[in-house]
Structures are given as C-alpha cells and as structure tokens.
Enzyme design. Structure first.
Site, mmCIF file in Angstrom:
data_model
loop_
_atom_site.group_PDB
_atom_site.id
_atom_site.type_symbol
_atom_site.label_atom_id
_atom_site.label_comp_id
_atom_site.label_asym_id
_atom_site.label_seq_id
_atom_site.Cartn_x
_atom_site.Cartn_y
_atom_site.Cartn_z
ATOM 1 N N PHE A 80 79.475 -47.996 -97.013
ATOM 2 C CA PHE A 80 79.057 -49.171 -97.801
ATOM 3 C C PHE A 80 77.993 -49.949 -97.027
ATOM 4 O O PHE A 80 76.908 -50.230 -97.555
ATOM 5 C CB PHE A 80 80.268 -50.049 -98.141
ATOM 6 C CG PHE A 80 79.873 -51.345 -98.804
ATOM 7 C CD1 PHE A 80 78.942 -51.362 -99.837
ATOM 8 C CD2 PHE A 80 80.425 -52.559 -98.401
ATOM 9 C CE1 PHE A 80 78.550 -52.555 -100.449
ATOM 10 C CE2 PHE A 80 80.040 -53.751 -99.011
ATOM 11 C CZ PHE A 80 79.109 -53.742 -100.024
ATOM 12 N N TYR A 99 86.678 -62.753 -97.356
ATOM 13 C CA TYR A 99 86.616 -62.218 -95.990
ATOM 14 C C TYR A 99 87.609 -62.960 -95.091
ATOM 15 O O TYR A 99 88.447 -62.342 -94.442
ATOM 16 C CB TYR A 99 85.194 -62.374 -95.467
ATOM 17 C CG TYR A 99 84.951 -61.790 -94.102
ATOM 18 C CD1 TYR A 99 84.786 -60.417 -93.924
ATOM 19 C CD2 TYR A 99 84.849 -62.611 -92.976
ATOM 20 C CE1 TYR A 99 84.540 -59.879 -92.660
ATOM 21 C CE2 TYR A 99 84.603 -62.072 -91.718
ATOM 22 C CZ TYR A 99 84.445 -60.713 -91.562
ATOM 23 O OH TYR A 99 84.192 -60.185 -90.311
ATOM 24 N N PHE A 127 77.796 -50.944 -87.429
ATOM 25 C CA PHE A 127 77.182 -51.468 -86.202
ATOM 26 C C PHE A 127 78.134 -51.325 -85.005
ATOM 27 O O PHE A 127 77.877 -50.563 -84.066
ATOM 28 C CB PHE A 127 76.746 -52.912 -86.459
ATOM 29 C CG PHE A 127 76.504 -53.732 -85.230
ATOM 30 C CD1 PHE A 127 75.692 -53.268 -84.201
ATOM 31 C CD2 PHE A 127 77.076 -54.998 -85.103
ATOM 32 C CE1 PHE A 127 75.469 -54.031 -83.060
ATOM 33 C CE2 PHE A 127 76.854 -55.762 -83.974
ATOM 34 C CZ PHE A 127 76.058 -55.279 -82.943
HETATM 35 P P1 NAD Z 1 79.311 -53.272 -90.377
HETATM 36 O O1 NAD Z 1 79.180 -53.748 -91.774
HETATM 37 O O2 NAD Z 1 78.094 -52.765 -89.684
HETATM 38 O O3 NAD Z 1 80.407 -52.142 -90.282
HETATM 39 C C1 NAD Z 1 81.516 -52.022 -91.149
HETATM 40 C C2 NAD Z 1 81.721 -50.560 -91.455
HETATM 41 O O4 NAD Z 1 82.860 -50.411 -92.307
HETATM 42 C C3 NAD Z 1 80.525 -49.940 -92.199
HETATM 43 O O5 NAD Z 1 80.205 -48.697 -91.629
HETATM 44 C C4 NAD Z 1 81.062 -49.790 -93.620
HETATM 45 O O6 NAD Z 1 80.419 -48.760 -94.340
HETATM 46 C C5 NAD Z 1 82.529 -49.530 -93.359
HETATM 47 N N1 NAD Z 1 83.386 -49.860 -94.499
HETATM 48 C C6 NAD Z 1 83.370 -50.999 -95.247
HETATM 49 N N2 NAD Z 1 84.302 -50.933 -96.205
HETATM 50 C C7 NAD Z 1 84.935 -49.727 -96.052
HETATM 51 C C8 NAD Z 1 85.984 -49.078 -96.743
HETATM 52 N N3 NAD Z 1 86.590 -49.659 -97.805
HETATM 53 N N4 NAD Z 1 86.369 -47.833 -96.336
HETATM 54 C C9 NAD Z 1 85.754 -47.244 -95.278
HETATM 55 N N5 NAD Z 1 84.750 -47.810 -94.590
HETATM 56 C C10 NAD Z 1 84.349 -49.043 -94.969
HETATM 57 O O7 NAD Z 1 79.962 -54.473 -89.548
HETATM 58 P P2 NAD Z 1 80.296 -54.602 -87.992
HETATM 59 O O8 NAD Z 1 79.561 -55.766 -87.477
HETATM 60 O O9 NAD Z 1 80.186 -53.296 -87.322
HETATM 61 O O10 NAD Z 1 81.828 -55.025 -88.070
HETATM 62 C C11 NAD Z 1 82.879 -54.112 -87.818
HETATM 63 C C12 NAD Z 1 84.210 -54.834 -87.906
HETATM 64 O O11 NAD Z 1 84.260 -55.882 -86.948
HETATM 65 C C13 NAD Z 1 84.471 -55.470 -89.271
HETATM 66 O O12 NAD Z 1 85.830 -55.323 -89.584
HETATM 67 C C14 NAD Z 1 84.142 -56.928 -89.043
HETATM 68 O O13 NAD Z 1 84.871 -57.760 -89.903
HETATM 69 C C15 NAD Z 1 84.565 -57.104 -87.589
HETATM 70 N N6 NAD Z 1 83.838 -58.233 -86.978
HETATM 71 C C16 NAD Z 1 82.513 -58.090 -86.632
HETATM 72 C C17 NAD Z 1 81.848 -59.169 -86.088
HETATM 73 C C18 NAD Z 1 80.409 -59.069 -85.659
HETATM 74 O O14 NAD Z 1 79.840 -60.091 -85.264
HETATM 75 N N7 NAD Z 1 79.754 -57.930 -85.688
HETATM 76 C C19 NAD Z 1 82.512 -60.391 -85.903
HETATM 77 C C20 NAD Z 1 83.837 -60.487 -86.304
HETATM 78 C C21 NAD Z 1 84.494 -59.398 -86.819
#
Ligand code: NAD
Ligand code: UDP
Length: 313
Positions: A35, A144, A12
């Site tokens: 994933f 997490y 995302f």
């Molecule tokens: P998301 O799940 O849409 O994106 C995470 C991405 O990481 C996915 O494309 C997934 O396939 C990839 N991924 C997961 N494990 C992996 C691995 N071992 N190797 C390679 N790729 C891997 O989530 P998001 O909302 O886009 O979040 C992105 C980052 O921002 C994350 O680290 C999340 O913890 C952090 N974050 C997001 C939010 C939010 O509200 N969206 C809030 C706090 C922190």
C-alpha cells in the site's frame, strides 16, 4: 539463526529492518501488501537465499512458523493513513490480532511498532511512557491514533491472557533514506520541495515542534528491544532533540542550497503542537540512545533523494 517475520517489510522502516536482520545472519520473511511500501526498497535483498517476500494483507490470517515478529504493517504518514481510514483501523486491529494470533500459536516473540501518536496532542512535555495521552477519538487522526492504542491493548491482553512475549515500542518521528518522496511526511516533503526549488509548505505557523530520529538509530533500538529479556515496554524510541517545523525548513533549505521560499498553509485538524520523547527508560533498560544528529541524518537523506528526484533550476 532466527527466523523473523517483518510485516510492512517493504516500507521505509521495514526495509531497513529486513536489511539489518539479514546482516545479523537471520532468516527474514518480509510480508507486505505494497500500500505504501515498494518492492524497490527490498529488491536488492531478493538474491539472498535467507530472504523471502510474501505479498499479503495482514488483515487476513496467515500461517507461518517464525521465532520473532516485528509488526510494522500500517501506513504511517497522515495523508496515507487518512486515505482509507476504515482500512487503517482494520490494519491496526485485525492486522495486529492476526500477528498476535500467530505469535501465540507458534510461541514467537512479537514487537509492535506503536507510536508517539498514542500521546495525541500531549499536555505533558516531554512525553514519558506513563502518560496516558490526549487523543481525540473522533477526529481525522483517530483511525491511526486510536488504532495504535487498541493495538497496544491487544498486545497487553495477549500477554496477560496467553503469556505471549510482547514488546511495545513507541516510535517517534523517524526519517532517512528510503522514505517515499510522495509520502506526505514533513521531512520527505521539505527535501523534495527544496531539491526542486519549489515552495516549502509549512502547515500552520511552523512553531509546532517534532523531534526527529535518524533511521539507523531507530533500527538499532528496535532490534535491541526485541532481544532484551524481561522487558515488554512500552518504551519510547526517538531522538529528544526538538525542532520547530520552521527550523527544520530553514535547515533543509541551507543544506540543499535551495532557492525555495516558505509558504504557509492551514494547520491540519488535531496536529500536535509539541512532541519530544523522554527516553530515560530506553537508556536505563536498553542502554540505547540515538547518536546521529539532525544535520548528519538530513545530509544522508538529501543524498538519497537527490538520486531519485530530477533537480530543477
Ligand atoms: P511506511 O508506510 O513506509 O511502511 C508501512 C508498510 O506497511 C508499507 O510497506 C505498507 O505497504 C505496509 N502495509 C500497510 N498496510 C498493510 C497491510 N494491511 N498489510 C500488509 N502490509 C501493509 O511507514 P514506516 O514509516 O516504515 O512505518 C512502519 C511502522 O512504524 C508503522 O506501523 C508506523 O505506524 C510505525 N511508526 C513509524 C514512525 C515513523 O516516523 N516512521 C513513527 C511511529 C510509528
Ligand atoms: N508539516 C508541514 N508541512 C508539510 C508536511 C507536514 O508543515 O508539508 C507539519 C505537520 O503539520 C506536522 C509536522 O510537520 O506539524 C510533522 O508532520 P508529519 O506528517 O511528518 O508527522 P506527524 O504530524 O505525524 O508527526
């Protein structure tokens, strides 16, 4: 032109970030194991000759030459990060070690996507960066929360020990187009349910709060922070407008003209009762604050979801 690696770039936030960095004339390498991410999020970028896609799991080392690394690889929604909690810890610990190792080797600057979850179920409200948090180390969210806390520790230790240029961004609940409708987070769940006139599933009594930031605001904050000199954070990035989950549900029902009813399900273990960022540090150091109000951001998100969900009567 900088060469920039975005781990988790097909997710995302990552897909919005890749798009924005390309628009700013950078060369972008998107690394993802798919994933929770999806190729459809970045497929429109594949024709750009400054964009590269690598299928790779960040828990394994990888050698790349880049100027900047945004380390976003990690599932973010509770159902996804709890699906394989040991893997979530590995992604946060081994994945961040590999990203930091790369940054150290090639002298790249690295931004770690940390989270408001480092504050756990906070006893201080709103949350400031100097609050150390209230995290259960043995609960279902710990893979997490503690994973992200160790990732911050690793960043600080690589910085102190090896002079790696780090940036720690504590991201608060962010929403917008390209969220996966089946991802399990509250905004995507409620919009999917409302558009299909299904029951809206409120966990607990719906009085718990979150503060929702629209994705465009957040991406601007991340890029500004990465490029700011002499400020490593940690810094909160989020929208301080706080809503109860019940308020969010009724707003989404109203914006979608839905017939959905609210139903109540048990509150998951360790679900934080209140969350709101204090963003005075981001304002002071980055001159950043969010500009997009919840109603506007939700309308954009609903438009996106309407395009991918078949509407039932
Ligand atoms: P998301 O799940 O849409 O994106 C995470 C991405 O990481 C996915 O494309 C997934 O396939 C990839 N991924 C997961 N494990 C992996 C691995 N071992 N190797 C390679 N790729 C891997 O989530 P998001 O909302 O886009 O979040 C992105 C980052 O921002 C994350 O680290 C999340 O913890 C952090 N974050 C997001 C939010 C939010 O509200 N969206 C809030 C706090 C922190
Ligand atoms: N939530 C809810 N119904 C859902 C999904 C989530 O009531 O269908 C609640 C959840 O219990 C939490 C809040 O909404 O209190 C935000 O949940 P989310 O999973 O989006 O993010 P997080 O808890 O990590 O902030």
């Amino acid at each position: 032109m900088a060469r920039i690696l975005v781990t988790g770039g097909a997710g995302f936030l990552g897909s919005h970030l890749c798009e924005c960095l390309l628009q700013q004339n950078n060369e972008v390498i998107c690394l993802d194991n798919y994933f929770t991410g999806n190729k459809s999020n970045i497929i429109h970028l594949l024709d750009n000759k400054y964009f590269e896609l690598i299928r790779h799991d960040i828990i394994n080392p990888i050698l790349l030459e880049v100027d900047q690394i945004y380390n976003l690889a990690c599932p973010a929604s509770p159902p996804h990060y709890q699906f394989n909690p040991v893997k979530t810890v590995k992604t946060n610990v081994m994945g961040t070690l590999n990203a930091l190792g790369m940054a150290k080797r090639v002298g790249a600057r690295i931004l770690q996507a940390s989270t408001s979850e480092v504050y756990g179920d906070p006893a201080i409200h709103p949350q400031k960066e100097n609050y150390w948090g209230n995290v259960n180390p043995i609960g279902i969210r710990s893979c997490y929360d503690e994973g992200k806390r160790v990732a911050e520790t690793l960043c600080m230790d690589y910085h102190r020990q090896n002079n790696v240029e780090i940036r720690i961004a504590r991201i608060f609940n962010t929403y917008g187009p390209k969220m996966d409708p089946n991802d399990g987070r509250v905004v995507s769940n409620f919009i999917s349910q409302a558009l299909q006139n299904e029951d809206i599933t409120i966990f607990g009594n719906g009085e718990q709060t979150r503060s929702f930031c629209y994705v465009d605001d957040l991406i601007k904050g991340l890029i500004t922070f990465m490029n700011k000199e002499n400020f490593i954070g940690p810094v909160n990035l989020g929208n301080p407008s706080e809503f109860t989950i019940k308020e969010l549900a009724t707003t989404i029902i109203q914006l979608t003209n839905s017939n959905s009813k609210l139903i109540y399900k048990p509150l998951p273990q360790d679900d934080p009762a209140r969350r709101k960022p204090d963003i005075s540090l981001a304002k002071e150091k980055l001159h950043w604050s969010p500009t997009i109000e919840l109603q506007t951001g939700l309308k954009n998100t609903i438009n996106y979801f309407e395009g991918i969900i078949c509407k039932k009567n």
